[in-house]
Design a protein around this motif. Sequence first.
Motif, PDB file in Angstrom:
ATOM      1  N   PHE A  35      22.648  72.654  64.172  1.00 28.63           N
ATOM      2  CA  PHE A  35      23.265  71.759  63.783  1.00 28.63           C
ATOM      3  C   PHE A  35      24.244  70.962  64.749  1.00 28.63           C
ATOM      4  CE2 PHE A  35      21.819  73.750  60.357  1.00 28.63           C
ATOM      5  CZ  PHE A  35      21.263  72.757  59.325  1.00 28.63           C
ATOM      6  N   PHE A  36      24.697  70.838  65.724  1.00 27.24           N
ATOM      7  CA  PHE A  36      26.142  70.301  66.799  1.00 27.24           C
ATOM      8  C   PHE A  36      24.969  69.645  66.955  1.00 27.24           C
ATOM      9  CE2 PHE A  36      27.126  70.366  70.842  1.00 27.24           C
ATOM     10  CZ  PHE A  36      28.965  69.407  70.566  1.00 27.24           C
ATOM     11  N   TRP A  37      24.025  69.852  67.808  1.00 26.74           N
ATOM     12  CA  TRP A  37      23.396  68.473  68.546  1.00 26.74           C
ATOM     13  C   TRP A  37      22.719  67.856  67.890  1.00 26.74           C
ATOM     14  CZ3 TRP A  37      23.926  67.689  73.364  1.00 26.74           C
ATOM     15  CH2 TRP A  37      24.272  68.819  73.608  1.00 26.74           C
ATOM     16  N   GLU A  38      22.374  68.115  66.310  1.00 20.25           N
ATOM     17  CA  GLU A  38      21.381  67.185  64.934  1.00 20.25           C
ATOM     18  C   GLU A  38      22.289  66.160  65.195  1.00 20.25           C
ATOM     19  OE1 GLU A  38      19.276  67.150  61.118  1.00 20.25           O
ATOM     20  OE2 GLU A  38      19.573  68.811  61.802  1.00 20.25           O
ATOM     21  N   GLY A  39      23.688  66.328  64.944  1.00 17.99           N
ATOM     22  CA  GLY A  39      24.526  65.510  64.696  1.00 17.99           C
ATOM     23  C   GLY A  39      25.626  64.468  65.943  1.00 17.99           C
ATOM     24  N   LEU A  40      24.723  65.187  66.939  1.00 24.46           N
ATOM     25  CA  LEU A  40      24.876  64.152  67.873  1.00 24.46           C
ATOM     26  C   LEU A  40      24.084  63.697  67.823  1.00 24.46           C
ATOM     27  CD1 LEU A  40      26.680  63.799  70.242  1.00 24.46           C
ATOM     28  CD2 LEU A  40      26.124  65.486  71.682  1.00 24.46           C
ATOM     29  N   ILE A  41      23.088  63.970  68.972  1.00 31.64           N
ATOM     30  CA  ILE A  41      21.883  63.035  68.910  1.00 31.64           C
ATOM     31  C   ILE A  41      21.706  62.531  67.912  1.00 31.64           C
ATOM     32  CG2 ILE A  41      19.449  63.504  69.288  1.00 31.64           C
ATOM     33  CD1 ILE A  41      19.529  65.838  69.743  1.00 31.64           C
ATOM     34  N   LEU A  42      21.806  62.157  66.746  1.00 35.54           N
ATOM     35  CA  LEU A  42      21.664  61.361  65.532  1.00 35.54           C
ATOM     36  C   LEU A  42      23.540  59.995  65.816  1.00 35.54           C
ATOM     37  CD1 LEU A  42      21.257  62.937  62.103  1.00 35.54           C
ATOM     38  CD2 LEU A  42      19.658  61.382  63.260  1.00 35.54           C
ATOM     39  N   THR A  43      23.833  60.733  66.259  1.00 30.92           N
ATOM     40  CA  THR A  43      25.118  58.939  66.116  1.00 30.92           C
ATOM     41  C   THR A  43      24.495  58.811  67.633  1.00 30.92           C
ATOM     42  OG1 THR A  43      25.907  61.385  66.606  1.00 30.92           O
ATOM     43  CG2 THR A  43      26.466  60.514  64.658  1.00 30.92           C
ATOM     44  N   GLY A  44      24.685  60.478  68.475  1.00 31.91           N
ATOM     45  CA  GLY A  44      24.279  59.349  69.949  1.00 31.91           C
ATOM     46  C   GLY A  44      23.614  58.030  70.405  1.00 31.91           C
ATOM     47  N   ILE A  76      29.048  64.885  63.745  1.00 29.21           N
ATOM     48  CA  ILE A  76      29.097  66.297  64.409  1.00 29.21           C
ATOM     49  C   ILE A  76      29.797  67.523  63.050  1.00 29.21           C
ATOM     50  CG2 ILE A  76      30.276  68.239  65.786  1.00 29.21           C
ATOM     51  CD1 ILE A  76      29.271  66.003  67.816  1.00 29.21           C
ATOM     52  N   VAL A  77      31.110  67.392  62.570  1.00 30.70           N
ATOM     53  CA  VAL A  77      31.915  67.884  61.268  1.00 30.70           C
ATOM     54  C   VAL A  77      30.901  67.668  60.678  1.00 30.70           C
ATOM     55  CG1 VAL A  77      33.792  67.965  59.948  1.00 30.70           C
ATOM     56  CG2 VAL A  77      34.288  67.260  62.805  1.00 30.70           C
ATOM     57  N   ALA A  78      30.277  66.336  60.115  1.00 34.00           N
ATOM     58  CA  ALA A  78      30.322  66.938  58.326  1.00 34.00           C
ATOM     59  C   ALA A  78      28.583  67.846  58.321  1.00 34.00           C
ATOM     60  CB  ALA A  78      29.240  65.382  58.093  1.00 34.00           C
ATOM     61  N   GLY A  79      27.980  67.831  59.572  1.00 32.92           N
ATOM     62  CA  GLY A  79      27.395  68.699  59.942  1.00 32.92           C
ATOM     63  C   GLY A  79      27.364  69.977  59.874  1.00 32.92           C
ATOM     64  N   VAL A  80      28.598  70.662  61.019  1.00 31.96           N
ATOM     65  CA  VAL A  80      28.883  71.389  61.516  1.00 31.96           C
ATOM     66  C   VAL A  80      29.412  72.166  60.632  1.00 31.96           C
ATOM     67  CG1 VAL A  80      30.041  73.038  63.251  1.00 31.96           C
ATOM     68  CG2 VAL A  80      28.593  70.779  63.782  1.00 31.96           C
ATOM     69  N   TYR A  81      30.572  71.668  59.771  1.00 32.51           N
ATOM     70  CA  TYR A  81      31.183  72.281  58.789  1.00 32.51           C
ATOM     71  C   TYR A  81      30.664  73.170  57.379  1.00 32.51           C
ATOM     72  CZ  TYR A  81      34.617  73.343  55.533  1.00 32.51           C
ATOM     73  OH  TYR A  81      35.469  73.161  53.775  1.00 32.51           O
ATOM     74  N   PRO A  82      29.514  72.741  56.977  1.00 36.55           N
ATOM     75  CA  PRO A  82      28.541  72.217  55.533  1.00 36.55           C
ATOM     76  C   PRO A  82      27.586  74.390  56.214  1.00 36.55           C
ATOM     77  CG  PRO A  82      27.646  70.768  56.059  1.00 36.55           C
ATOM     78  CD  PRO A  82      29.153  70.612  56.860  1.00 36.55           C
ATOM     79  N   GLY A 116      29.509  53.088  57.162  1.00 38.02           N
ATOM     80  CA  GLY A 116      28.389  54.031  57.655  1.00 38.02           C
ATOM     81  C   GLY A 116      28.852  54.924  58.258  1.00 38.02           C
ATOM     82  N   ALA A 117      30.080  55.627  58.241  1.00 37.01           N
ATOM     83  CA  ALA A 117      30.819  56.905  58.454  1.00 37.01           C
ATOM     84  C   ALA A 117      30.625  57.741  57.327  1.00 37.01           C
ATOM     85  CB  ALA A 117      32.363  57.127  58.793  1.00 37.01           C
ATOM     86  N   VAL A 118      30.906  56.816  55.562  1.00 40.78           N
ATOM     87  CA  VAL A 118      30.949  57.916  54.947  1.00 40.78           C
ATOM     88  C   VAL A 118      29.828  58.003  54.180  1.00 40.78           C
ATOM     89  CG1 VAL A 118      30.898  57.232  52.423  1.00 40.78           C
ATOM     90  CG2 VAL A 118      32.806  56.581  53.912  1.00 40.78           C
ATOM     91  N   GLY A 119      28.709  57.015  54.760  1.00 42.06           N
ATOM     92  CA  GLY A 119      27.396  56.898  55.277  1.00 42.06           C
ATOM     93  C   GLY A 119      26.082  58.131  55.835  1.00 42.06           C
ATOM     94  N   ILE A 120      26.929  58.457  56.731  1.00 42.41           N
ATOM     95  CA  ILE A 120      27.035  59.655  57.605  1.00 42.41           C
ATOM     96  C   ILE A 120      27.050  60.846  57.067  1.00 42.41           C
ATOM     97  CG2 ILE A 120      26.983  60.628  59.756  1.00 42.41           C
ATOM     98  CD1 ILE A 120      27.775  57.654  61.068  1.00 42.41           C
ATOM     99  N   ILE A 121      28.068  61.105  57.151  1.00 43.78           N
ATOM    100  CA  ILE A 121      28.946  62.463  55.610  1.00 43.78           C
ATOM    101  C   ILE A 121      27.367  62.924  55.105  1.00 43.78           C
ATOM    102  CG2 ILE A 121      31.127  63.551  54.827  1.00 43.78           C
ATOM    103  CD1 ILE A 121      32.362  61.590  56.979  1.00 43.78           C
ATOM    104  N   ASN A 122      27.783  61.735  53.618  1.00 43.90           N
ATOM    105  CA  ASN A 122      27.005  61.618  52.817  1.00 43.90           C
ATOM    106  C   ASN A 122      25.724  62.327  53.313  1.00 43.90           C
ATOM    107  OD1 ASN A 122      29.375  61.140  51.149  1.00 43.90           O
ATOM    108  ND2 ASN A 122      27.743  59.022  50.784  1.00 43.90           N
ATOM    109  N   ILE A 123      25.003  61.796  53.949  1.00 46.19           N
ATOM    110  CA  ILE A 123      23.779  62.207  54.335  1.00 46.19           C
ATOM    111  C   ILE A 123      23.276  63.694  54.844  1.00 46.19           C
ATOM    112  CG2 ILE A 123      21.442  61.566  55.896  1.00 46.19           C
ATOM    113  CD1 ILE A 123      22.157  58.935  55.336  1.00 46.19           C
ATOM    114  N   MET A 124      24.746  63.283  55.960  1.00 40.37           N
ATOM    115  CA  MET A 124      24.656  65.366  57.092  1.00 40.37           C
ATOM    116  C   MET A 124      24.717  66.567  55.284  1.00 40.37           C
ATOM    117  SD  MET A 124      23.471  64.815  59.701  1.00 40.37           S
ATOM    118  CE  MET A 124      24.115  66.345  60.251  1.00 40.37           C
ATOM    119  N   LEU A 125      26.123  66.216  54.754  1.00 43.55           N
ATOM    120  CA  LEU A 125      25.611  66.710  53.823  1.00 43.55           C
ATOM    121  C   LEU A 125      25.111  67.583  52.759  1.00 43.55           C
ATOM    122  CD1 LEU A 125      29.528  65.950  52.371  1.00 43.55           C
ATOM    123  CD2 LEU A 125      29.143  68.016  53.632  1.00 43.55           C
TER     124      LEU A 125
END
Length: 417
Positions: free
Chosen positions: A336-345, A395-401, A300-309
């Motif tokens: 992007f921080f809040w987008e990743g946090l809201i999606l995952t949370g 959050i990392v997958a969204g904020v880093y790129p 699931g984490a890999v899927g999240i990272i791919n989608i966020m990237l």
Amino acid sequence: MQNFGDILGEVFRAMMANKLRTFLTMFGIAWGVGSLLVLVGLGEGFRSGQRRNLASIGNDVVMTFNATIPALPNQHTAMRPYKLTLRDEIDMRKLPELRSVTATLNRNDLYEVSAWSNTSMLVLGVEPNFSEIRFVPVAQGRFLDDADLTEHRRVAVLGSKAAHTLYPGHPFLGESITINGTRFTVVGSVATIARGGQDFDDQKVYIPLTTAQELFAMKGENIPKDAVNTIQYQPATKGNSDAAVPAVHRVLGHNHDFDPSLKDAFDEFDSIHTSHLVDVIFDAMDLFLGGVGIVTLGLGAVGIINIMLVSVTERTREIGLRKALGATKGSILAQFFWEGLILTGVSGIIGIGISAGFMAILQGLLTGKMPGFDPPQLVWWSAALALGSLAICGIVAGVYPASMAAALEPVEALRRE
């Protein structure tokens, strides 16, 4: 400068602009969290069921039974039987390694008769402290006391099934039963202590040990008058029988004239050792089931990272346009921080809620119907671990790129495809 409300507005507009991608991301997160919780909860349900079974036997109990002495170590021919006696119990009570000792005399060949029915259940001669060492919850009346023992009283306490069988639908306190023709007064009853479909412990009639030895002593050649079936004890150190068991072995070896190092000369059940063994087994089960859950969570984490990237890469031009209009790098990263946090949370909370609901349904349907096992139960540390790890990934997958894109000059970002 954007305020927090503006940032959240940007986040929700971006999420609604890609409904399918948002749904798939949230589904992957909820599935990963829910799978981990159910798998870990399954292992914990098994563990709690076994602990409950052991607790229904008693607290920190070691049971010693009559046994046979081999002529040589590991030799099972020419074995000499021996019976436990009250002398053994007295000597064991002197041991500093033990905090409580009790003896029992069992007879399953006696006949019990009441005014309403008759049966042949296990008659158990016990001492008053039996109810402290073993799990014997009194439902009505009282259990046996010291006066019953010292005065050899003819009183009885009925197990729940024994009470129902001998007095179906009738009051029994103060009433009389006969055991092999001898009259006993019923002074109490024990609540059900059946485990699953095994109601053997409910089919017992408890009488004073002294009365049992007087009326129903063991029969046979070379059997001492004070012979008993079991001696049960609790170690002085709670949860640890390492010192108590060898001390008891030394007493029995001395009293019955054999080497206490002969392990085959003892027949015993150590609930403490069994409890530790159960913990080891279920620790391994938790590790296995948790590992499977973590693999599912990792997918699931890999899927999240791919989608966020992909999401951030597709929005590089949007980031360039926002910079050209005066947006700061901080406001871009905050979005992007809040987008990743809201999606995952939100997705994680949904996963926790669904798995908790599923396990609650199983609790209602399966509780008490699987002897030795409890239905899965929610383990909050696993929920926090799953939710936290996925939130970090999102959050990392969204904020880093996004930080890489925000570092570009607006013109260069606008050129990106």
